[in-house]
Design an enzyme around this catalytic site. Structure first.
Site, PDB file in Angstrom:
ATOM      1  N   SER A  95       0.830  -1.200   0.000  1.00 30.19           N
ATOM      2  CA  SER A  95       0.000   0.000   0.000  1.00 30.19           C
ATOM      3  C   SER A  95       0.870   1.258   0.000  1.00 30.19           C
ATOM      4  CB  SER A  95      -0.968  -0.049   1.191  1.00 30.19           C
ATOM      5  OG  SER A  95      -1.950   0.942   1.104  1.00 30.19           O
ATOM      6  N   ASP A 217      -9.883  -4.540  -5.805  1.00 28.88           N
ATOM      7  CA  ASP A 217      -9.347  -3.818  -4.650  1.00 28.88           C
ATOM      8  C   ASP A 217     -10.088  -2.483  -4.563  1.00 28.88           C
ATOM      9  OD1 ASP A 217      -7.892  -2.239  -2.856  1.00 28.88           O
ATOM     10  OD2 ASP A 217      -5.929  -2.852  -3.607  1.00 28.88           O
ATOM     11  N   HIS A 246      -7.577  -5.247  -0.404  1.00 26.57           N
ATOM     12  CA  HIS A 246      -6.376  -4.408  -0.373  1.00 26.57           C
ATOM     13  C   HIS A 246      -5.246  -5.031   0.449  1.00 26.57           C
ATOM     14  CE1 HIS A 246      -4.343  -0.614  -1.028  1.00 26.57           C
ATOM     15  NE2 HIS A 246      -4.162  -0.427   0.272  1.00 26.57           N
TER      16      HIS A 246
END
Length: 270
Positions: A95, A217, A246
């Protein structure tokens, strides 16, 4: 124990000639890598740490000015590598840490042999020629919800981001680490992340980039992976997995861990 080591809860495991650094995303901590670590320690020296602001770090160390941009986190990564005399590493960033790794690699390319990313995005906001997945109004509503009732927001946000079964262990785990963050720090961090725009930096990346992405996602549409690959200054490869969510390394480890290991072990074929 040095200040950097203590502040970031740095752990070094395993042994090997190559070092793998595992960097987590928003709302998690180093425990997000628990399914991957056992597969690495016999082959690599593995560095785990917590980003400042994670619930496992001391909130008194969180400097709102330093962390008003992602550069503050990138300099933390460089400080960790320097403290432990790591001359080069394979950096695995989930991320926001994918972009933190990219920024660090622009400043110090010598410290990175390659960057492997999971669920990476250089910008979350849509604009006229770019689809990041979010409109400004949606983000403002999200920030307001964080401000109004953090615990309630965590309970709703975790299932959306992780995806899959509402009662899954992965959702429970993400809810726990998310709720461990101090609410004012969480608000500051999520605003910095969702409003950041790092597209202009991509051509300056010179380190090979392995882009791993879930097919579905909520936070990062698949087209973002293609955008990254097309705009990076370095060689890159994209692999879209049949996973949802995610945090696929937490929610679908059976699928994701073999993919991660392959990208860590093997370079991009020229």
């Amino acid at each position: 124990m040095g200040i950097v080591e203590e502040a970031h809860n740095v752990k070094i495991l395993g042994s090997g000639e190559q070092t793998v650094v595992l960097a987590h995303g928003f709302g998690t901590d180093q425990s997000v890598w628990k399914h991957l670590v056992p597969h690495l320690v016999d082959e690599y020296r593995v560095v785990l740490f917590d980003n400042m602001g994670a619930g496992t770090t001391n909130p008194d160390y969180f400097d709102f000015d330093r962390y008003s941009t992602l550069e503050g986190y990138a300099y933390d990564v460089i400080a960790i590598l320097e403290e432990f005399q790591i001359r080069s590493c394979i950096f695995v960033g989930h991320s926001v840490s994918a972009m933190i790794g990219a920024i660090a690699s622009i400043a110090r390319p010598d410290l990175f042999t390659k960057i492997v990313t999971v669920s990476a995005s250089p910008r979350y906001l849509n604009d006229s020629e770019y689809y990041g997945g979010f409109e400004r109004e949606e983000l403002d509503q999200l920030f307001e919800a964080v401000k109004t009732n953090y615990k309630s927001w965590c309970s709703g946000f975790a299932p959306l981001v992780v995806g899959g079964d509402m009662d899954s262990v992965a959702i429970q785990e993400f809810s726990r680490t998310l709720f461990n963050m101090r609410p004012d720090i969480a608000l500051s961090v999520i605003q910095i992340i969702f409003l950041s725009d790092l597209r202009h930096l991509l051509p300056h990346v010179s380190v090979p980039f392995h882009i791993i992405q879930s097919m579905k996602d909520l936070a990062v549409p698949v087209v973002v992976s293609e955008y990254l690959s097309q705009n990076l200054g370095s060689e890159s490869i994209v692999e879209v997995m049949s996973t949802e969510g995610h945090l696929p390394q937490l929610s679908s480890p059976d699928v994701v861990i073999p993919v991660l290991l392959r990208h860590i072990r093997h370079d991009i074929a020229v």
